[in-house]
Design a protein around this motif. Structure first.
Motif, PDB file in Angstrom:
ATOM      1  N   GLY A  99      17.559  -2.893   5.146  1.00  0.00           N
ATOM      2  CA  GLY A  99      17.746  -3.776   6.293  1.00  0.00           C
ATOM      3  C   GLY A  99      16.557  -3.909   7.211  1.00  0.00           C
ATOM      4  N   LEU A 100      15.442  -3.245   6.887  1.00  0.00           N
ATOM      5  CA  LEU A 100      14.236  -3.427   7.696  1.00  0.00           C
ATOM      6  C   LEU A 100      13.714  -4.840   7.486  1.00  0.00           C
ATOM      7  N   THR A 101      13.225  -5.455   8.564  1.00  0.00           N
ATOM      8  CA  THR A 101      12.768  -6.832   8.440  1.00  0.00           C
ATOM      9  C   THR A 101      11.255  -6.979   8.477  1.00  0.00           C
ATOM     10  N   ARG A 102      10.581  -6.180   9.307  1.00  0.00           N
ATOM     11  CA  ARG A 102       9.142  -6.404   9.458  1.00  0.00           C
ATOM     12  C   ARG A 102       8.400  -5.105   9.737  1.00  0.00           C
ATOM     13  N   LEU A 103       7.068  -5.187   9.650  1.00  0.00           N
ATOM     14  CA  LEU A 103       6.212  -4.014   9.708  1.00  0.00           C
ATOM     15  C   LEU A 103       5.031  -4.218  10.646  1.00  0.00           C
ATOM     16  N   ASN A 104       4.614  -3.132  11.282  1.00  0.00           N
ATOM     17  CA  ASN A 104       3.290  -3.025  11.878  1.00  0.00           C
ATOM     18  C   ASN A 104       2.564  -1.906  11.148  1.00  0.00           C
ATOM     19  N   VAL A 105       1.393  -2.189  10.633  1.00  0.00           N
ATOM     20  CA  VAL A 105       0.624  -1.199   9.880  1.00  0.00           C
ATOM     21  C   VAL A 105      -0.711  -0.982  10.574  1.00  0.00           C
TER      22      VAL A 105
ATOM     23  N   VAL B 180      -3.519   2.868   2.191  1.00  0.00           N
ATOM     24  CA  VAL B 180      -3.033   1.907   3.178  1.00  0.00           C
ATOM     25  C   VAL B 180      -3.005   0.500   2.590  1.00  0.00           C
ATOM     26  N   ILE B 181      -4.057   0.122   1.875  1.00  0.00           N
ATOM     27  CA  ILE B 181      -4.088  -1.205   1.244  1.00  0.00           C
ATOM     28  C   ILE B 181      -2.940  -1.342   0.245  1.00  0.00           C
ATOM     29  N   ALA B 182      -2.693  -0.304  -0.544  1.00  0.00           N
ATOM     30  CA  ALA B 182      -1.579  -0.343  -1.496  1.00  0.00           C
ATOM     31  C   ALA B 182      -0.255  -0.499  -0.764  1.00  0.00           C
ATOM     32  N   GLY B 183      -0.120   0.167   0.375  1.00  0.00           N
ATOM     33  CA  GLY B 183       1.101   0.038   1.160  1.00  0.00           C
ATOM     34  C   GLY B 183       1.288  -1.362   1.704  1.00  0.00           C
ATOM     35  N   LEU B 184       0.220  -1.947   2.186  1.00  0.00           N
ATOM     36  CA  LEU B 184       0.294  -3.318   2.693  1.00  0.00           C
ATOM     37  C   LEU B 184       0.769  -4.280   1.596  1.00  0.00           C
ATOM     38  N   MET B 185       0.197  -4.164   0.427  1.00  0.00           N
ATOM     39  CA  MET B 185       0.557  -5.066  -0.660  1.00  0.00           C
ATOM     40  C   MET B 185       1.999  -4.814  -1.129  1.00  0.00           C
ATOM     41  N   ALA B 186       2.438  -3.561  -1.090  1.00  0.00           N
ATOM     42  CA  ALA B 186       3.823  -3.263  -1.470  1.00  0.00           C
ATOM     43  C   ALA B 186       4.795  -3.834  -0.446  1.00  0.00           C
ATOM     44  N   GLY B 187       4.445  -3.756   0.826  1.00  0.00           N
ATOM     45  CA  GLY B 187       5.293  -4.342   1.857  1.00  0.00           C
ATOM     46  C   GLY B 187       5.414  -5.843   1.696  1.00  0.00           C
ATOM     47  N   LYS B 188       4.294  -6.485   1.378  1.00  0.00           N
ATOM     48  CA  LYS B 188       4.296  -7.939   1.155  1.00  0.00           C
ATOM     49  C   LYS B 188       5.150  -8.287  -0.059  1.00  0.00           C
ATOM     50  N   ALA B 189       5.004  -7.525  -1.138  1.00  0.00           N
ATOM     51  CA  ALA B 189       5.773  -7.790  -2.353  1.00  0.00           C
ATOM     52  C   ALA B 189       7.264  -7.572  -2.140  1.00  0.00           C
ATOM     53  N   ALA B 190       7.620  -6.662  -1.245  1.00  0.00           N
ATOM     54  CA  ALA B 190       9.033  -6.371  -0.981  1.00  0.00           C
ATOM     55  C   ALA B 190       9.683  -7.420  -0.094  1.00  0.00           C
ATOM     56  N   GLY B 191       8.880  -8.330   0.462  1.00  0.00           N
ATOM     57  CA  GLY B 191       9.431  -9.388   1.298  1.00  0.00           C
ATOM     58  C   GLY B 191       9.527  -9.038   2.767  1.00  0.00           C
ATOM     59  N   LEU B 192       8.864  -7.972   3.191  1.00  0.00           N
ATOM     60  CA  LEU B 192       8.837  -7.642   4.619  1.00  0.00           C
ATOM     61  C   LEU B 192       7.904  -8.608   5.326  1.00  0.00           C
ATOM     62  N   ALA B 193       8.389  -9.251   6.378  1.00  0.00           N
ATOM     63  CA  ALA B 193       7.584 -10.258   7.056  1.00  0.00           C
ATOM     64  C   ALA B 193       8.121 -10.503   8.472  1.00  0.00           C
ATOM     65  N   PRO B 194       7.224 -10.730   9.408  1.00  0.00           N
ATOM     66  CA  PRO B 194       5.776 -10.667   9.229  1.00  0.00           C
ATOM     67  C   PRO B 194       5.278  -9.235   9.149  1.00  0.00           C
ATOM     68  N   ILE B 195       4.097  -9.079   8.547  1.00  0.00           N
ATOM     69  CA  ILE B 195       3.395  -7.803   8.550  1.00  0.00           C
ATOM     70  C   ILE B 195       2.220  -7.945   9.504  1.00  0.00           C
ATOM     71  N   LYS B 196       2.251  -7.152  10.555  1.00  0.00           N
ATOM     72  CA  LYS B 196       1.169  -7.163  11.537  1.00  0.00           C
ATOM     73  C   LYS B 196       0.252  -5.974  11.276  1.00  0.00           C
ATOM     74  N   LEU B 197      -1.025  -6.235  11.310  1.00  0.00           N
ATOM     75  CA  LEU B 197      -2.016  -5.202  11.069  1.00  0.00           C
ATOM     76  C   LEU B 197      -2.676  -4.857  12.401  1.00  0.00           C
ATOM     77  N   ASN B 198      -2.498  -3.623  12.848  1.00  0.00           N
ATOM     78  CA  ASN B 198      -3.016  -3.185  14.144  1.00  0.00           C
ATOM     79  C   ASN B 198      -4.387  -2.544  13.987  1.00  0.00           C
ATOM     80  N   MET B 199      -5.370  -3.094  14.674  1.00  0.00           N
ATOM     81  CA  MET B 199      -6.734  -2.578  14.656  1.00  0.00           C
ATOM     82  C   MET B 199      -7.110  -2.163  16.077  1.00  0.00           C
ATOM     83  N   VAL B 200      -7.304  -0.860  16.281  1.00  0.00           N
ATOM     84  CA  VAL B 200      -7.720  -0.356  17.587  1.00  0.00           C
ATOM     85  C   VAL B 200      -9.231  -0.505  17.690  1.00  0.00           C
ATOM     86  N   LEU B 201      -9.690  -1.225  18.697  1.00  0.00           N
ATOM     87  CA  LEU B 201     -11.114  -1.476  18.862  1.00  0.00           C
ATOM     88  C   LEU B 201     -11.823  -0.245  19.416  1.00  0.00           C
TER      89      LEU B 201
END
Length: 334
Positions: free
Chosen positions: A122-128, A150-171
């Motif tokens: 039942g999870l709908t979306r991700l922040n990675v 991490v890249i493998a996880g991102l692609m697995a989340g996308k393949a599983a239909g989790l959306a949107p996937i937000k990618l957090n980059m700390v500057l």
């Protein structure tokens, strides 16, 4: 289990009139990384497992918040995927009436193994979290060679239909500020939403994390990708969004220091031990675990939450008193 009540339509408001409709909920303070702005090397001040809220207690708290009109819930840590049987908790929480949005923040290292089960639960979306696309930089920031996982996880989340996937980059100045355009191009290519985040001075590590304002990199991104301001609402958080000319690429900026958003803050955080933190930049907190373990009824739990929200501070003091907050982000709950 508490059922949504009529009072939920009025919502949960603090003393400054802000509607609180978002709970960030830590399920563990453990993490398999040691990001330079989060946890110090050698830190071992973790909560004892017997002090963690159980799944039953977490479900009670979520049901109570939902009955008060809170609709958005995010599972955080530490690294939440280190909590055993997390998909079963997701399944329980997603079935609670009033829970409209259930999401997860993760560092992505274990996501490839769990993405499909989380989506099915039942999870709908991700922040990675991903601060660099350079292996050496990621090793420096996270304390281990974590990029491929991490890249493998991102692609697995996308393949599983989790959306949107937000990618957090700390500057971080002098660390990853030269990679921002490359990161944006990567996200636009794969359909991820990049969010640029200013580091917050939480604990000694956070105060020494090479602070860089978003304004130092945003003009270059606007010019490079033709970005324009976007009015889209993407998750109810504090990010302000920009988009590519075709509207397909989305870029969010989160500026807690250079342009704070306290006046519209809509969230509180619950630690793994059941402490409700009312502001990242203040020490105001309320312990819910003693109530739960003393056998409080649903009305008492809801009353405690309402009283706590009334104590939410008007704003953080990161700028005026950067040394005030000594706890780490992982202790607060994401």
């Amino acid at each position: 289990m508490i059922e949504p009540r009529t009072m939920a339509t009025a919502g949960l408001h603090d003393a400054y009139g802000r509607r609180i409709d978002y709970l960030r909920l830590s399920v563990t303070d453990r993490c398999d990384l040691r990001c330079s702005y989060c946890l110090p090397k050698g830190f071992d001040g973790y909560a004892e497992p017997e002090d963690w809220l159980t799944f039953d207690e977490i479900a009670r708290v979520v049901a109570a918040f939902a009955s008060l009109g809170v609709q958005r819930f995010r599972l955080t840590g530490g690294e939440p995927l280190m909590r055993r049987r997390l998909p079963s908790l997701v399944e329980r929480l997603s079935a609670i009436g009033g829970v409209r949005d259930l999401s997860l923040s993760t560092n992505g290292t274990q996501l490839a193994r769990h993405a499909a089960a989380l989506r099915q639960a039942g999870l709908t979306r991700l922040n990675v979290s991903l601060d660099s696309l350079d292996k050496g930089c990621m090793r420096e920031v996270t304390g281990r060679d974590s990029l491929d996982a991490v890249i493998a996880g991102l692609m697995a989340g996308k393949a599983a239909g989790l959306a949107p996937i937000k990618l957090n980059m700390v500057l971080m100045r002098g660390v990853n500020d030269g990679e921002v355009e490359r990161m944006a191009a990567f996200c636009f290519e794969h359909g991820f939403i990049l969010r640029l985040i200013e580091v917050m001075p939480m604990g000694e590590r956070g105060r020494n994390a090479h602070y860089l304002p978003v304004s130092a990199v945003l003009p270059g991104l606007i010019a490079r990708f033709g970005l324009a301001p976007s009015a889209r609402e993407l998750g109810g958080g504090p990010a302000r969004y920009w988009q590519t000319p075709d509207g397909q690429g989305q870029l969010g900026v989160i500026t807690p220091i250079s342009q704070h958003f306290c006046a519209t803050c809509n969230r509180v955080r619950l630690s793994v031990e059941g402490t409700l933190y009312l502001c990242l930049g203040q020490e105001d907190k309320v312990a819910l675990r003693p109530l739960l373990r003393a056998g409080c009824d649903d009305a008492e739990l809801c009353a405690a939450i309402v009283a706590a929200i009334r104590r939410k501070p008007e704003k953080h003091h990161f700028v005026e008193a950067p040394a005030k907050i000594v706890r780490f982000m992982s202790q607060t709950g994401g």
